[in-house]
Write an enzyme that holds these catalytic residues in place. Structure first.
Site, short mmCIF file in Angstrom:
data_model
loop_
_atom_site.label_atom_id
_atom_site.label_comp_id
_atom_site.label_asym_id
_atom_site.label_seq_id
_atom_site.Cartn_x
_atom_site.Cartn_y
_atom_site.Cartn_z
N LYS A 59 0.78 -1.28 0.05
CA LYS A 59 -0.01 -0.02 -0.13
C LYS A 59 0.86 1.32 0.09
CE LYS A 59 -4.04 -1.52 2.44
NZ LYS A 59 -3.73 -2.26 3.71
N1 GLU Z 1 -6.07 -6.31 8.35
C1 GLU Z 1 -5.41 -7.53 7.73
C2 GLU Z 1 -4.94 -6.74 6.51
O1 GLU Z 1 -5.35 -5.96 5.95
C3 GLU Z 1 -6.11 -8.59 7.58
C4 GLU Z 1 -6.28 -9.67 8.77
C5 GLU Z 1 -7.04 -10.76 8.40
O2 GLU Z 1 -7.71 -10.95 7.19
O3 GLU Z 1 -6.94 -11.88 9.33
O4 GLU Z 1 -3.99 -7.50 6.03
#
Ligand code: GLU
Length: 313
Positions: free
Chosen positions: A250
């Site tokens: 990102k």
């Molecule tokens: N918040 C995490 C991410 O955007 C994903 C976590 C999950 O899917 O367990 O990489």
């Protein structure tokens, strides 16, 4: 009823890997007649300003990926921002403390780097256990100088599970990971704890996410076990790579929606991603619902997928 979820971390503009994740989570749950929860994983509030979360919600809407519970939509498990759910993480931490499995860790980043040997092939480090057996007097002395992080003591034990897409996976918690963080020294709760508490509280029955999180799953299963919670089913899918084989990030605005939104429609993008993910050979533009009849986990590859130049801006 099956419940899937989108759990993005809004630390930048959503990229194609995040979109593929949401698409697969959506298809997998909706094909079974399930619901979708949107949870914003913004524990790191400094890196996840609100405007990114708002932009992400707009981008998902533009793609036509809908959800049943989440910010704005509301639902029984409000709030849907992790940054506002810390009381729940604190309660879980206290349960683990009551089991005698949590200890303070005073290691600095440099100390961790120096002692966390051996570095594993995949770049992960194993915590050496430096602060595991400090005496009460040593802890008292150190706490005066530095506020500690909190770690979970893990056993020398293998945790195995069958991933719905990648198949059997096993890890020895002590040898492959070591005692892991539950809370950082600045008070921020760790992803591993928050994700387990939230998926359980939100009734999530299936977790769909990138293969980079496959090796987090044994830690999370151990937490489910300790907290007496029922784990969901897990489906890890291959990562999308830049055309030169690099991981998308990102931060570098790789394959972000900024430039793509001006060039392609949401349906064109979903059609192309579904083609790359193996279950929509024509690559024709499609709504998410239009892909339901073609989607099956068996058609999704297990090896990482390189993006073509045309989708990479
Ligand atoms: N918040 C995490 C991410 O955007 C994903 C976590 C999950 O899917 O367990 O990489």
């Amino acid at each position: 009823m099956p419940v899937g979820r989108f759990a993005p971390s809004p630390s930048g503009r959503i990229h194609l890997g995040n979109i593929l994740c949401c698409l697969l989570a959506w298809l997998s749950a909706r094909q079974k007649g399930g619901r979708i929860v949107l949870r914003i994983e913004d524990l790191d509030t400094a890196r996840c300003p609100m405007r990114y979360a708002e932009q992400m919600i707009r981008d998902l809407g533009w793609l036509g990926l809908d959800w049943d519970e989440g910010p704005e939509t509301r639902g029984p498990e409000e709030p849907y921002f992790q940054s506002r759910r810390t009381a729940l993480y604190q309660a879980a931490l206290e349960r683990l403390e009551a089991l005698g499995l949590v200890y303070p860790c005073f290691c600095t980043r440099a100390e961790l780097h120096a002692s966390s040997a051996p570095h594993r092939e995949d770049g992960r480090t194993v915590y050496a256990g430096t602060c595991r057996n400090l005496t009460p007097a040593q802890r008292e002395e150190r706490v005066r100088r530095r506020s500690p992080a909190l770690r979970l003591r893990v056993p020398d034990k293998e945790i195995s599970f069958i991933d719905g897409h990648m198949g059997p996976f096993t890890e020895n918690l002590e040898q492959d990971c070591g005692d892991f963080l539950l809370r950082r020294s600045d008070g921020m709760f760790a992803y591993q704890l928050a994700v387990v508490v939230d998926d359980a509280a939100m009734g999530v029955t299936e977790v769909v996410r990138g293969a980079d999180l496959l090796s987090s799953t044994p830690r999370q299963l151990y937490l489910y076990q300790l907290l007496g919670l029922t784990p969901p089913e897990f489906f890890h899918f291959p990562l999308l790579l830049a055309p030169d084989g690099r991981r998308l990030s990102k931060r570098d605005a790789d394959a972000g929606l900024d430039s793509l939104r001006g060039r392609v429609s949401g349906e064109e993008l979903l059609g192309r991603l579904a083609q790359l993910a193996g279950f929509h050979p024509s690559g024709e533009p499609s709504t998410a619902a239009g892909l339901l009849s073609e989607f099956s986990w068996e058609r999704v590859p297990r090896a990482d997928i390189r993006l073509p130049e045309i989708l990479f801006a």
